[in-house]
Each structure stands twice: as structure tokens, then as C-alpha cells.
Write an enzyme that holds these catalytic residues in place. Structure first.
Site, short mmCIF file in Angstrom:
data_model
loop_
_atom_site.label_atom_id
_atom_site.label_comp_id
_atom_site.label_asym_id
_atom_site.label_seq_id
_atom_site.Cartn_x
_atom_site.Cartn_y
_atom_site.Cartn_z
N GLU A 44 -19.17 5.05 1.22
CA GLU A 44 -19.68 3.76 0.79
C GLU A 44 -19.85 2.82 1.98
O GLU A 44 -18.98 2.72 2.84
CB GLU A 44 -18.67 3.19 -0.22
CG GLU A 44 -18.91 1.80 -0.74
CD GLU A 44 -17.80 1.35 -1.67
OE1 GLU A 44 -18.05 0.42 -2.46
OE2 GLU A 44 -16.68 1.93 -1.64
N LYS A 111 -24.11 0.67 -7.17
CA LYS A 111 -22.76 0.68 -7.75
C LYS A 111 -22.71 -0.17 -9.02
O LYS A 111 -23.27 -1.27 -9.06
CB LYS A 111 -21.78 0.14 -6.70
CG LYS A 111 -20.30 0.26 -7.04
CD LYS A 111 -19.47 -0.14 -5.83
CE LYS A 111 -17.97 -0.02 -6.07
NZ LYS A 111 -17.19 -0.33 -4.86
N CYS A 163 -17.06 4.79 -5.55
CA CYS A 163 -15.69 4.25 -5.46
C CYS A 163 -15.17 3.74 -6.80
O CYS A 163 -14.80 4.51 -7.66
CB CYS A 163 -15.63 3.18 -4.37
SG CYS A 163 -13.93 2.89 -3.76
N SER A 191 -11.97 3.30 0.07
CA SER A 191 -10.71 3.16 -0.65
C SER A 191 -9.57 2.96 0.34
O SER A 191 -9.31 3.84 1.16
CB SER A 191 -10.47 4.40 -1.52
OG SER A 191 -9.22 4.33 -2.16
N LYS A 197 -1.04 7.18 -2.26
CA LYS A 197 -2.32 7.05 -2.97
C LYS A 197 -3.11 8.35 -2.99
O LYS A 197 -3.90 8.60 -3.90
CB LYS A 197 -3.15 5.94 -2.33
CG LYS A 197 -4.35 5.51 -3.14
CD LYS A 197 -5.04 4.32 -2.51
CE LYS A 197 -6.21 3.86 -3.35
NZ LYS A 197 -6.92 2.71 -2.73
N ASN A 423 17.11 -21.48 14.18
CA ASN A 423 15.67 -21.42 14.45
C ASN A 423 15.30 -21.68 15.90
O ASN A 423 14.35 -21.09 16.42
CB ASN A 423 14.92 -22.41 13.55
CG ASN A 423 14.77 -21.91 12.12
OD1 ASN A 423 14.96 -20.73 11.84
ND2 ASN A 423 14.44 -22.81 11.21
N THR A 447 7.25 -8.88 14.42
CA THR A 447 8.16 -7.91 13.83
C THR A 447 8.57 -8.21 12.39
O THR A 447 9.53 -7.63 11.88
CB THR A 447 9.43 -7.80 14.69
OG1 THR A 447 10.07 -9.08 14.77
CG2 THR A 447 9.09 -7.32 16.10
N GLU A 452 11.36 -9.77 4.29
CA GLU A 452 11.58 -11.09 4.88
C GLU A 452 10.44 -12.03 4.52
O GLU A 452 10.66 -13.24 4.33
CB GLU A 452 11.72 -10.95 6.39
CG GLU A 452 13.00 -10.21 6.79
CD GLU A 452 13.07 -9.90 8.28
OE1 GLU A 452 12.08 -10.18 8.98
OE2 GLU A 452 14.10 -9.38 8.72
N LYS A 575 4.66 -20.13 4.85
CA LYS A 575 4.92 -19.19 5.95
C LYS A 575 4.02 -17.96 5.82
O LYS A 575 3.45 -17.49 6.81
CB LYS A 575 6.39 -18.75 5.95
CG LYS A 575 7.37 -19.80 6.45
CD LYS A 575 8.77 -19.20 6.58
CE LYS A 575 9.77 -20.22 7.10
NZ LYS A 575 11.12 -19.64 7.25
#
Length: 615
Positions: A44, A111, A163, A191, A197, A423, A447, A452, A575
Site C-alpha cells: 500500500e 481502498k 490493508c 500495517s 501481531k 528534579n 531513556t 514511567e 509531559k
């Protein structure tokens, strides 16, 4: 005739890289011809790349794609080529497959269903096509049929589900293709990759072949096309409910071509057995994603603040695996050439040498850092060949602290200013590691992990700083077990010290014995709550009632943790809006750009959380 030699080709494309995209397609056609193929099907939107986003909304972009298609026609002598392309008609854009036969375009298939869940926003760009409808489209003066069309070659009828078309149950075009007695159904796809998957796709392809009494062919795009979404380049063929062909996924190649012979007279096939390993899928996908991001951004390497903990250590290993796997598949010279980074091996271990050139790590110690994490970071960096630097940030932290104390007229204390003092250590690390990234013209690797991100357990403009956040879509519980797997299965002995440590931010004084799970809750529980709250979009009460039955833990403590999760989730959307771009690697993520949108300001589930107290 009752036979057709078919090729299926996956390609690693990039939006706006018109010449490169076209070259991948042309090279694939040449290879297919060499292998004796009479028809080749591409994924696609292969002409321009699926990740073109709002470029699809412009008038010039679909028009440029048509010009590329017109150039491609000259390379289709004695072969039929099906390739994905956007087509604008008036104010609407359609996601189409163009079919070229022996240097003549014979039709466009549009499609019929748009993907609108998870990472997909196709209704923003494309209009679904009405089944059964066919119009004439003006292709540079030629009238070409466009719409819901089937084709025939060598007496064999074939059609398309593009798809999302294949994932619409009883509404899918496959049922109508069955009524039209097609022999082959092609599913050209874009996809996105997610761990696990491939199993779903295999089942779809096998079930579809039996359901529609047709050979079913699936062809997906390949690589980190445009930054976040990864395509695994999966090629599948099934017939009569049996899997007949499957390629190696997540290749470092620009393209892959796989062929098979369709024979109407052949009634039985030997089924193919496939294997799936989530840990292996993760490292393969992340390695390819990092490589494509590196070369497509034209960067010269990576810089990583290596704390000695699980997250940064995972990323260091992923970079090392990127080099090892890439050189193994492409060969040393081709890998280096494709990376765009000048490098001449001087020893018989080019993997270690190249890692040393492109990956620079730094351990940035504060007053609260331990010698064990320093050893962990140093040991890992040295074992994989990465550059390792270290310095202390105590002077910077002290300078910032003294300035604000003078300004506000009082001393900061851990009792009153806990978050502030934590912080400032993380933020003090950011400017100097950015300097190192700038000096080296490298990507700064952030990271953060998904767990988190859920609860905002990260310092904005501190450990969240970065050009790309490779594991932001992966939960910490998975990361911890993956590191143990990598130490054993991938033989990274440098992970031994990492795996012996308890995850901790190391931002409070040592006597506090700070650990991440003490600050938050068990990571295994965060996974269960987010699965229901974010993936399944359940209410706090639903989450409680389900987990009470599933986990059998203390009900009072479970309520405390659920309240904490939803409160921190709501408070920290800002955040998540600012996190560095991340790769989509799991079945869901918390990136508002690609999977889960949530208001920055809200009532923080206050009424919903009060309901828990009535149960």
C-alpha cells in the site's frame, strides 16, 4: 492457462525521497523478472510512503506521485505490476493500487475502508471508496478505470483487499471477490509493527484463504519509514487454510522479493510452520528502527546518558544489536555504506569498532549516585565497545540550588522540597549531554519507558531530553525480563551487573533506599492497570472490579494503587505531549501523536475515583 508466476515485494520507503522510493520498486521488478515472475505486487502507498501524513492533503503531492507512476510504466515490459499510490479527484484523496501490465496502466483499485484506530488516522487524509463503483480517471490523457475492479491474467482472476479492508468482518471486500470467483486475493498493506501481531496476520491470511476459496497474498511495507511507525515487511501466502510462504521479517535490505507459482491444478500443499518470540521481535524491530532513524536523519551516531540501570542499558544493547544484525545481514561494507557514516575497519572485529565510533555513553554522577551503578554502566559500555565517559554534576546542582536559595531567602530541604531536589539532578545532566550530542552530530537517546510515561515518573527537560526515545512505548516490566533474556540468549555478559540491581532513580540520599516500585507501585501491577485503563479504555471502577477478581490482592491496597495511577496519569498528560518521538513497538502506547489522546487539563477522574470507596 492455469499457472501464474507471482512475486511479492516489500520495500523500505521514505516520504519525499521520490527517486529512492522509485529505485527500490524498479530494482524489485528487475529481480522479479530475473526469477521468472509474471506479476509482482507491492505494498500500500509504496510510491510515496504511508507516513506522508498531511502531505496527502496537498494538491501537488498526489500529482507528483502520479508522475512517479508514469515514470515507472517504462520498466514494466513483459510483467504486471501492482503498486500503491494516492489519487486525488477534486477535493478527495483515495488510497489506490495501480495495476500496470506490459507498459500500460489497466486500472486503479481504491481502498474501501479506512483505519481509524490506534496509530491510524486515515480518515484525515483519505475517502473510502464505494463498493461496486467504477469511474474513468484521466491519467495524463488516458482514460483508466478506477474503483472496485478485478483483473485476469493467464486465465486466472485476481482482486484486492487493501490493508484495513481485510479487518472489517462481514463487510470486507473479500466476500464480494468470492462472489466474482477470483482465484487470488492480494492484500497490499501498511500495517504497523507490534510485538505478537504477526500471529494475528498469519491467522487472517490462513482463514481468508479458506473463507474465500482463493489463494491469499499479504504484502507489508518495510522499515522505519518516517520516524515513529515501524513496518516489518511481512510477506505471507496461504491457500486452503494453510500457510505456504513467509519471509524473514524486519530486514535491513532496501527491499525483499519472494516468489511462488500459482497453479490451479495443484490441490494440496505442505503447510509452513512459523515461530514467534516476543523478545526476539522486540530487538529486531528496535534495531531496524534505530538504523533507519540514524541514516534517514543523516546523523553520525548516538549519545546516551548511561545510568547503569535497566532503561539506558536496554538502549545501549539495542544499538549494539543494530550494528551486529545489520552487518550480519548486509555485510560490513554495505552496512557502512548504507549508514552514511565514514568508517574504515582496522581490526578483524568491525562490529565492536563501529559501535565504538557511533555510540558514546556517559555516566553523570550526582551526590546520590552509587558506585554499583557506575560499575554497571562502565562494565556494559566496555563489553559492547561503546565509548564511555564519566563526570560529576555536583557542582552544577550546588550552583543551581544556591542561586534559588539566595533568591527565595531560605535553604532547601528534603523534607519540604523533595521533588525539587530530585528534579534538579536530572535537569543538570541535560545541558552537558546535549553538548556532547551536538559536538558529535549525534542523536541523543532518551531513556523513558511506557510505565514511567503513564504516571509521569520522569523529569521534564532531564531524563526525558532526547532526539528519539526508543523504548517509550514499552513497559518496564517487559524491559526487566528482556534484559535477563538478552544476557542469556544474546550473550551480553555486561548485563550481569545491570540485572543484579533494583530499579532506582538514585535521586534521593542513599539512606532513603529509594526504589522505583516504592515510589510508584509494582511494575507488574502498572502493566495490568494500563492494559485495562489505556488499551481497553475502562473506567477506574471497571479496572478495580476486574483486577480484584484477576489478581486476588488486598482490596484496600488495590484501590490505593488504582487511585494513584489515574491521578498521576491525568496530572502528567503535559509531559507525554512533550516526550521525544518514540517507536511504536507494542500493541499500544501512550504517545498522544500516535495512539492515545487525552486532555491536558481535566477533572482528573475525581468523581470516578470516589466511586471506588463505595465498593
Amino acid at each position: 492457462m492455469s499457472k501464474l508466476h507471482i512475486a511479492l515485494a516489500t520495500v523500505n520507503q521514505t516520504p519525499l525521497n521520490w527517486s529512492g522510493n522509485l529505485q527500490h520498486i524498479i530494482e524489485s521488478i528487475k529481480e522479479a523478472k530475473t526469477l521468472g515472475s509474471e506479476l509482482i505486487c507491492f505494498p500500500e502507498l509504496a510510491i510515496c510512503g504511508y507516513g506522508s501524513e498531511d502531505l496527502f492533503l496537498s494538491y501537488w503531492y498526489p500529482q507528483k506521485a502520479l508522475k512517479q507512476l508514469n515514470e515507472l510504466v517504462a520498466f514494466t515490459e513483459n510483467i504486471t505490476v501492482a503498486v500503491g499510490i494516492p489519487i486525488r479527484i477534486a477535493d478527495k484523496v483515495y488510497n489506490c493500487m495501480s495495476i500496470i501490465e506490459n507498459k500500460q496502466i489497466i486500472g486503479f483499485v481504491a481502498k474501501q475502508f479506512m483505519a481509524i484506530d490506534g496509530v491510524h488516522y486515515e480518515f484525515r487524509w483519505f475517502t473510502p471508496w464505494e463498493h461496486g463503483k467504477v469511474i474513468q480517471f484521466d491519467f495524463f490523457g488516458q482514460e483508466i478505470p478506477l474503483g472496485d475492479i478485478v483483473f485476469e491474467k493467464n486465465g486466472i482472476k485476481y482482486g484486492f483487499e487493501i490493508c484495513e479492508d481485510a479487518w472489517r468482518g462481514k463487510l470486507r471486500p473479500g466476500y464480494r471477490l468470492k462472489d466474482r470467483k477470483v482465484d487470488i486475493i492480494f492484500n497490499p498493506s501498511a500495517s504497523h509493527f507490534a510485538m505478537g501481531k504477526s500471529i494475528l496476520r498469519e491467522n487472517l491470511v490462513k482463514d481468508s484463504s479458506g473463507l474465500f476459496h482463493a489463494t491469499y497474498c499479504y504484502i507489508n511495507l518495510l522499515g522505519n519509514e518516517s520516524g515513529r511507525m515501524i513496518f516489518d515487511g511481512e510477506i505471507l501466502v496461504a491457500d486452503k487454510g494453510k500457510l505456504l510462504l513467509k519471509n524473514d521479517l524486519l530486514s535491513f535490505q532496501d527491499y525483499q522479493v519472494r516468489t511462488f507459482l500459482f497453479d490451479k491444478s495443484q490441490n494440496d500443499h505442505n503447510p509452513l510452520e512459523s515461530k514467534h518470540d516476543k523478545n526476539e521481535e522486540f530487538v529486531k524491530a528496535a534495531s531496524l528502527a534505530l538504523f533507519d532513524y540514524l541514516r534517514k536523519s543523516k546523523s553520525k551516531g548516538f549519545v546516551l546518558s548511561l545510568s547503569g540501570g535497566a532503561d539506558s542499558s536496554t538502549i545501549a544493547v539495542l544499538v549494539a544489536e543494530m550494528v551486529r544484525r545489520g552487518m550480519e545481514e548486509l555485510g560490513v561494507n554495505h552496512f557502512i555504506e548504507k549508514s552514511g557514516i565514514p568508517f574504515v575497519p582496522k581490526t578483524d572485529n568491525p562490529v565492536i569498532e563501529f559501535i565504538g565510533q557511533i555510540l558514546t555513553t556517559a555516566y553523570q554522577a550526582s551526590d546520590n549516585s552509587s558506585f554499583s551503578t557506575f560499575q554497571s554502566a562502565k562494565s556494559l559500555a566496555e563489553s559492547i565497545g561503546a565509548g564511555f565517559l564519566n563526570w560529576e554534576i555536583s557542582d552544577e546542582v550546588r550552583s543551581y540550588t544556591e542561586k534559588i536559595e539566595k533568591a527565595i531567602g531560605r535553604k532547601l530541604s528534603w523534607k519540604e522540597d523533595d521533588i525539587t531536589l530530585q528534579n534538579i539532578q536530572a535537569r543538570a545532566r541535560s545541558p552537558i549531554i546535549w553538548m556532547l550530542a551536538n559536538i558529535k552530530n549525534s542523536l541523543l537517546l532518551s531513556t523513558s519507558n511506557r510505565s514511567e510515561g503513564d504516571v509521569g515518573y520522569a523529569t521534564m527537560d532531564g531524563d526525558t531530553s532526547g532526539s528519539i526515545s526508543p523504548i517509550a512505548a514499552v513497559d518496564k516490566h517487559f524491559i526487566i525480563q528482556w534484559l535477563k533474556w538478552a544476557e542469556k540468549e544474546l550473550q551480553y555478559s555486561g548485563l550481569q551487573k545491570v540485572n543484579s540491581l533494583q530499579p532506582t532513580a538514585e535521586l534521593r540520599p542513599a539512606e532513603n533506599n529509594q526504589t522505583d516500585e516504592t515510589d510508584l507501585m509494582p511494575y507488574s501491577l502498572i502493566v495490568e492497570i494500563e492494559r485495562l485503563a489505556i488499551r481497553d479504555k475502562r473506567s477506574p471502577l471497571d479496572v478495580y472490579l476486574i483486577l480484584k477478581e484477576e489478581l486476588g490482592m488486598d482490596e484496600k491496597m488495590l484501590k490505593v494503587y488504582i487511585k494513584k495511577f489515574f491521578t498521576l496519569w491525568s496530572r502528567n498528560q503535559w509531559k507525554r505531549e512533550r516526550l521525544a518521538p518514540s517507536f511504536h513497538l507494542d500493541e499500544f502506547n501512550v504517545d498522544p501523536k500516535t495512539w492515545y489522546r487525552f486532555p491536558i487539563l481535566s477533572g482528573s477522574y475525581e468523581e470516578e475515583l470516589k466511586e471506588l470507596d463505595t465498593y
